[in-house]
Scaffold this active site. Structure first.
Site, PDB file in Angstrom:
ATOM      1  N   THR A   1       0.806  -1.223   0.000  1.00 50.31           N
ATOM      2  CA  THR A   1       0.000   0.000   0.000  1.00 50.31           C
ATOM      3  C   THR A   1       0.836   1.267   0.000  1.00 50.31           C
ATOM      4  O   THR A   1       0.479   2.260  -0.645  1.00 50.31           O
ATOM      5  CB  THR A   1      -0.915  -0.001   1.247  1.00 50.31           C
ATOM      6  OG1 THR A   1      -1.749  -1.155   1.167  1.00 50.31           O
ATOM      7  CG2 THR A   1      -1.773   1.240   1.322  1.00 50.31           C
TER       8      THR A   1
ATOM      9  N   ASP B   1       2.245  -7.246  -4.237  1.00 49.89           N
ATOM     10  CA  ASP B   1       1.390  -7.219  -3.055  1.00 49.89           C
ATOM     11  C   ASP B   1       2.021  -8.239  -2.107  1.00 49.89           C
ATOM     12  O   ASP B   1       2.516  -9.279  -2.556  1.00 49.89           O
ATOM     13  CB  ASP B   1      -0.037  -7.659  -3.432  1.00 49.89           C
ATOM     14  CG  ASP B   1      -0.991  -7.516  -2.258  1.00 49.89           C
ATOM     15  OD1 ASP B   1      -1.780  -6.562  -2.261  1.00 49.89           O
ATOM     16  OD2 ASP B   1      -0.945  -8.356  -1.328  1.00 49.89           O
ATOM     17  N   SER B   2       2.005  -7.959  -0.821  1.00 47.00           N
ATOM     18  CA  SER B   2       2.764  -8.842   0.072  1.00 47.00           C
ATOM     19  C   SER B   2       2.144 -10.226   0.197  1.00 47.00           C
ATOM     20  O   SER B   2       2.775 -11.137   0.740  1.00 47.00           O
ATOM     21  CB  SER B   2       2.987  -8.203   1.435  1.00 47.00           C
ATOM     22  OG  SER B   2       1.848  -8.280   2.233  1.00 47.00           O
TER      23      SER B   2
ATOM     24  N   THR C   1       1.816  -4.633   4.405  1.00 54.42           N
ATOM     25  CA  THR C   1       1.723  -4.986   5.827  1.00 54.42           C
ATOM     26  C   THR C   1       1.230  -6.415   6.052  1.00 54.42           C
ATOM     27  O   THR C   1       1.507  -7.002   7.085  1.00 54.42           O
ATOM     28  CB  THR C   1       0.769  -4.025   6.571  1.00 54.42           C
ATOM     29  OG1 THR C   1      -0.507  -4.059   5.923  1.00 54.42           O
ATOM     30  CG2 THR C   1       1.310  -2.622   6.585  1.00 54.42           C
TER      31      THR C   1
ATOM     32  N   THR D   1       3.431  -9.103  15.025  1.00 57.08           N
ATOM     33  CA  THR D   1       2.294  -9.710  14.327  1.00 57.08           C
ATOM     34  C   THR D   1       1.380  -8.589  13.870  1.00 57.08           C
ATOM     35  O   THR D   1       1.200  -7.603  14.584  1.00 57.08           O
ATOM     36  CB  THR D   1       1.498 -10.598  15.333  1.00 57.08           C
ATOM     37  OG1 THR D   1       2.372 -11.608  15.807  1.00 57.08           O
ATOM     38  CG2 THR D   1       0.281 -11.232  14.713  1.00 57.08           C
TER      39      THR D   1
ATOM     40  N   GLN E   1      -2.148 -20.262  20.401  1.00 54.65           N
ATOM     41  CA  GLN E   1      -3.041 -19.416  19.593  1.00 54.65           C
ATOM     42  C   GLN E   1      -3.207 -18.033  20.233  1.00 54.65           C
ATOM     43  O   GLN E   1      -3.741 -17.123  19.607  1.00 54.65           O
ATOM     44  CB  GLN E   1      -4.425 -20.076  19.484  1.00 54.65           C
ATOM     45  CG  GLN E   1      -4.399 -21.356  18.702  1.00 54.65           C
ATOM     46  CD  GLN E   1      -5.761 -22.041  18.604  1.00 54.65           C
ATOM     47  OE1 GLN E   1      -6.787 -21.469  18.968  1.00 54.65           O
ATOM     48  NE2 GLN E   1      -5.762 -23.251  18.114  1.00 54.65           N
ATOM     49  N   CYS E   2      -2.774 -17.907  21.497  1.00 58.41           N
ATOM     50  CA  CYS E   2      -2.923 -16.617  22.188  1.00 58.41           C
ATOM     51  C   CYS E   2      -1.903 -15.620  21.638  1.00 58.41           C
ATOM     52  O   CYS E   2      -0.828 -15.994  21.182  1.00 58.41           O
ATOM     53  CB  CYS E   2      -2.690 -16.775  23.680  1.00 58.41           C
ATOM     54  SG  CYS E   2      -3.874 -17.863  24.458  1.00 58.41           S
TER      55      CYS E   2
HETATM   56  N1  ASP Z   1      -2.385  -5.847   0.527  1.00 54.85           N
HETATM   57  C1  ASP Z   1      -1.331  -4.965   0.959  1.00 54.85           C
HETATM   58  C2  ASP Z   1      -0.063  -5.777   1.089  1.00 54.85           C
HETATM   59  O1  ASP Z   1       0.175  -6.366   2.095  1.00 54.85           O
HETATM   60  C3  ASP Z   1      -1.683  -4.283   2.220  1.00 54.85           C
HETATM   61  C4  ASP Z   1      -0.661  -3.332   2.741  1.00 54.85           C
HETATM   62  O2  ASP Z   1       0.316  -2.987   2.123  1.00 54.85           O
HETATM   63  O3  ASP Z   1      -0.834  -2.880   3.863  1.00 54.85           O
HETATM   64  O4  ASP Z   1       0.697  -5.816   0.165  1.00 54.85           O
END
Ligand code: ASP
Length: 341
Positions: A12, A56-57, A88, A164, A276-277
């Site tokens: 993004t 895109d990630s 992200t 995370t 999982q916590c």
């Molecule tokens: N879909 C995007 C990605 O992870 C979201 C972002 O960049 O925050 O590439």
């Protein structure tokens, strides 16, 4: 004069809204200085490398991690620090993977991104990028202040293999519940020196490119069927499983479930138990529902995140074949990813 290399992988942060489709599309990153004129105001050199096409990630995979490691290796002697701009969504996986793949790191590798694209007025990308650059360039006595792989997001710098993504909307998108932040950016940048890790091994930067992809994630849940567990544990070629359990590492004691795990362990599959916590640690001796797993040979992931567990397993299985050695490595804190008491 110090220098920082920005590697824009996608995400993004480097996007703009397309007037024709109204969706986010990658901007021409060579125009970054127009969007962020502050880049010209630093008293250090900033160069950029852009992935073409940007990713895109969600597209991240070991192949791309190797590519990133090689970019860092090839440019290691020419820059004092690195900023990786990354989506992200999987940033915590990439940060964890790089932390294991880059050995003897003595320079800062800071990952950052944003929730709103650089091309929007309220973007958080500008602040994140500027702070990440300052941290990547920061030196004391000729040494990088934070010589590890980290993630910077909304005022906090986290250890990369401890964070995370927790929020898809909020500017505070990341957390690190099991380890304190490494720095906080306010009027000043306050480094949390006791929590920063310095590579204990002296030697040139080395890149480990072997990442075993025959790993899987088994998230347990009340009501899961034997067929589900059986299929995950019996994926052809699978060598390692990260098992996400309840609370402090607990799982059902139903006979069929324990039998399935036992069979997998006998076949030589490594099973790493993570909670999982969001916070806390696996302590299989605490309840009977954990003790069964421990006695069977399931390895405790302690307070490791799922992202770090999967990438640590990929890294260890990619580099070791001896089962005893694999267990020893999993129980070690290789890059500060687990707390040892
Ligand atoms: N879909 C995007 C990605 O992870 C979201 C972002 O960049 O925050 O590439």
């Amino acid at each position: 004069m110090s220098s920082v290399l920005i590697v824009y992988t996608g995400g993004t942060i480097g996007m703009v809204k397309s007037p024709s489709t109204n969706t986010l599309v990658p901007m021409d990153f060579s125009n970054i200085r127009k969007k962020v004129p502050e880049l010209n105001m630093f008293d250090f050199v900033v160069d950029t490398i852009t992935f073409d096409p940007p990713l895109d990630s969600s597209e991240m995979c070991p192949e791309v991690w190797v590519r990133l490691c090689n970019i860092i290796k090839d440019n290691y002697d020419n820059y004092d620090g690195f900023v990786i701009l990354h989506g992200t969504d999987t940033m915590a996986y990439t940060a964890s993977a790089l932390s294991f793949m880059l050995q003897n790191l003595t320079k800062a590798v800071v990952l950052t991104g944003s929730q709103l694209p650089m091309g929007t007025i309220r973007t958080d990308g500008k602040e994140n990028l500027i702070a990440a650059l300052e941290i990547a360039a920061a030196q004391e006595n000729g040494m990088s202040i934070v010589p590890e792989v980290s993630v910077f997001f909304q005022s906090k710098l986290y250890r990369g293999n401890r964070c995370t993504k927790i929020n898809a909307d909020n500017f505070k998108a990341f957390t690190s519940q099991s380890y304190p932040h490494l720095a906080e950016v306010g009027i000043d940048i306050k480094y949390s020196y006791p929590h920063i890790r310095y590579s204990p091994v002296e030697g040139p930067l080395a890149v480990s490119t072997e990442m075993e992809q025959n790993v899987a994630l088994l998230k347990i849940f009340p009501g899961m069927t034997r067929a589900y567990v059986h299929h995950v544990l019996n994926i052809p070629g699978v060598r390692g499983i990260v098992m996400e359990t309840f609370g402090s590492g607990n799982a059902p004691t139903t006979r069929w479930f324990l039998d399935e795990l036992h069979q997998a362990l006998l076949r030589g599959v490594v099973i790493l138990n993570v909670t999982q916590c969001l916070a806390g640690s696996v302590e299989m001796w605490r309840y009977d529902t954990g003790r069964h797993l421990m006695e069977m040979g399931v390895v405790s992931g302690r307070d490791i995140t799922t992202e770090a567990a999967l990438t640590k397993l990929m890294y260890i299985l990619g580099n070791y074949t001896n089962p005893a050695e694999i267990r020893i490595m999993l129980n070690k804190s290789l890059r500060g990813e687990i707390s040892l008491r």
